[in-house]
Design an enzyme around this catalytic site. Sequence first.
Site, PDB file in Angstrom:
ATOM      1  N   HIS A 244      -3.164  30.544 -16.621  1.00 51.13           N
ATOM      2  CA  HIS A 244      -4.235  31.556 -16.578  1.00 51.13           C
ATOM      3  C   HIS A 244      -4.824  31.772 -17.973  1.00 51.13           C
ATOM      4  O   HIS A 244      -6.046  31.847 -18.135  1.00 51.13           O
ATOM      5  CB  HIS A 244      -3.687  32.916 -16.109  1.00 51.13           C
ATOM      6  CG  HIS A 244      -3.223  32.959 -14.689  1.00 51.13           C
ATOM      7  ND1 HIS A 244      -2.035  33.541 -14.312  1.00 51.13           N
ATOM      8  CD2 HIS A 244      -3.798  32.519 -13.539  1.00 51.13           C
ATOM      9  CE1 HIS A 244      -1.897  33.464 -12.995  1.00 51.13           C
ATOM     10  NE2 HIS A 244      -2.954  32.836 -12.508  1.00 51.13           N
TER      11      HIS A 244
ATOM     12  N   LYS B 283      -1.458  39.148  -0.417  1.00 46.81           N
ATOM     13  CA  LYS B 283      -0.193  39.008  -1.155  1.00 46.81           C
ATOM     14  C   LYS B 283       0.471  40.352  -1.378  1.00 46.81           C
ATOM     15  O   LYS B 283      -0.219  41.352  -1.580  1.00 46.81           O
ATOM     16  CB  LYS B 283      -0.453  38.368  -2.529  1.00 46.81           C
ATOM     17  CG  LYS B 283      -0.976  36.942  -2.471  1.00 46.81           C
ATOM     18  CD  LYS B 283      -1.210  36.411  -3.884  1.00 46.81           C
ATOM     19  CE  LYS B 283      -1.741  34.988  -3.901  1.00 46.81           C
ATOM     20  NZ  LYS B 283      -2.209  34.581  -5.246  1.00 46.81           N
TER      21      LYS B 283
ATOM     22  N   ARG C 285      -6.393  23.636  -9.616  1.00 44.40           N
ATOM     23  CA  ARG C 285      -5.305  22.699  -9.941  1.00 44.40           C
ATOM     24  C   ARG C 285      -5.348  21.454  -9.062  1.00 44.40           C
ATOM     25  O   ARG C 285      -4.620  20.519  -9.304  1.00 44.40           O
ATOM     26  CB  ARG C 285      -3.953  23.399  -9.773  1.00 44.40           C
ATOM     27  CG  ARG C 285      -3.637  24.392 -10.861  1.00 44.40           C
ATOM     28  CD  ARG C 285      -2.487  25.277 -10.491  1.00 44.40           C
ATOM     29  NE  ARG C 285      -2.839  26.046  -9.301  1.00 44.40           N
ATOM     30  CZ  ARG C 285      -2.134  27.068  -8.828  1.00 44.40           C
ATOM     31  NH1 ARG C 285      -1.010  27.417  -9.426  1.00 44.40           N
ATOM     32  NH2 ARG C 285      -2.530  27.729  -7.762  1.00 44.40           N
TER      33      ARG C 285
ATOM     34  N   SER D  33       2.008  31.645 -10.563  1.00 40.40           N
ATOM     35  CA  SER D  33       2.710  32.936 -10.593  1.00 40.40           C
ATOM     36  C   SER D  33       3.862  32.925  -9.591  1.00 40.40           C
ATOM     37  O   SER D  33       4.918  33.513  -9.844  1.00 40.40           O
ATOM     38  CB  SER D  33       1.748  34.084 -10.263  1.00 40.40           C
ATOM     39  OG  SER D  33       0.760  34.188 -11.254  1.00 40.40           O
TER      40      SER D  33
HETATM   41  O1  PNS Z   1      -4.985  35.066  -8.200  1.00 41.76           O
HETATM   42  P1  PNS Z   1      -5.464  35.179  -6.780  1.00 41.76           P
HETATM   43  O2  PNS Z   1      -4.474  35.949  -5.926  1.00 41.76           O
HETATM   44  O3  PNS Z   1      -5.805  33.839  -6.174  1.00 41.76           O
HETATM   45  O4  PNS Z   1      -6.826  36.019  -6.847  1.00 41.76           O
HETATM   46  C1  PNS Z   1      -7.534  36.322  -5.668  1.00 41.76           C
HETATM   47  C2  PNS Z   1      -8.468  37.514  -5.920  1.00 41.76           C
HETATM   48  C3  PNS Z   1      -7.682  38.736  -6.387  1.00 41.76           C
HETATM   49  C4  PNS Z   1      -9.502  37.121  -6.967  1.00 41.76           C
HETATM   50  C5  PNS Z   1      -9.176  37.821  -4.553  1.00 41.76           C
HETATM   51  O5  PNS Z   1      -8.193  38.164  -3.587  1.00 41.76           O
HETATM   52  C6  PNS Z   1     -10.206  38.937  -4.693  1.00 41.76           C
HETATM   53  O6  PNS Z   1     -11.322  38.675  -5.102  1.00 41.76           O
HETATM   54  N1  PNS Z   1      -9.802  40.186  -4.345  1.00 41.76           N
HETATM   55  C7  PNS Z   1     -10.672  41.341  -4.442  1.00 41.76           C
HETATM   56  C8  PNS Z   1     -11.340  41.683  -3.084  1.00 41.76           C
HETATM   57  C9  PNS Z   1     -12.507  40.725  -2.828  1.00 41.76           C
HETATM   58  O7  PNS Z   1     -13.521  40.796  -3.485  1.00 41.76           O
HETATM   59  N2  PNS Z   1     -12.305  39.762  -1.871  1.00 41.76           N
HETATM   60  C10 PNS Z   1     -13.255  38.705  -1.611  1.00 41.76           C
HETATM   61  C11 PNS Z   1     -14.363  39.034  -0.687  1.00 41.76           C
HETATM   62  S1  PNS Z   1     -13.863  39.682   0.873  1.00 41.76           S
END
Ligand code: PNS
Length: 161
Positions: free
Chosen positions: A17, A41, A90, A128
């Site tokens: 990250h 998650k 990745r 993670s």
């Molecule tokens: O590190 P991650 O878990 O892959 O990140 C995913 C994250 C947190 C970027 C994604 O779940 C997110 O954008 N969450 C906020 C809510 C949102 O905007 N969701 C997308 C549109 S519904």
Amino acid sequence: MKTAVCPGSFDPITVGHLDLVERAAAIFDEVILCVMVNGEKRPMFSLEERLELARAAAAHLPNVRAEACDGLLADFAREKGALALVKGVRGGTDFDWETQMAQINRDLCPQLDTVLLPARPEHNHISSTMVREMLRYHQALDRYIPAGAMSALQRIRQGKV
Ligand code: PNS
């Protein structure tokens, strides 16, 4: 001022990250490392703990600041006047998922684009999820956790694993 948002759940932030954030900081004037809620998650660390770790990891980068948000990413990016989201990929699975997310975020905020940066090959196996597993088994983490975040992680992990 060209602002980018690097979003993620960062549970916890890894060297992969941080590499992404450093590369984004070399391209954009300002980068906001946004610690978010991923509804799919159940995190090991609270939003505040994840923010503390992200802040410590990126403390050496003058044009990066870490913030937390429990709302919609597109709204956060719009409020900050961000031009782009920056995500790391990745491999093919990440790419397929991130292109879908990019399209959703563009539907929600049409001026918001997503820049996908390929992970460095030496970081391809780092996630993670893997770090949390190593934490559970009390394994050394210095190759996976940014140096700046190690002492905060050691303090926070007391009583967690
Ligand atoms: O590190 P991650 O878990 O892959 O990140 C995913 C994250 C947190 C970027 C994604 O779940 C997110 O954008 N969450 C906020 C809510 C949102 O905007 N969701 C997308 C549109 S519904």
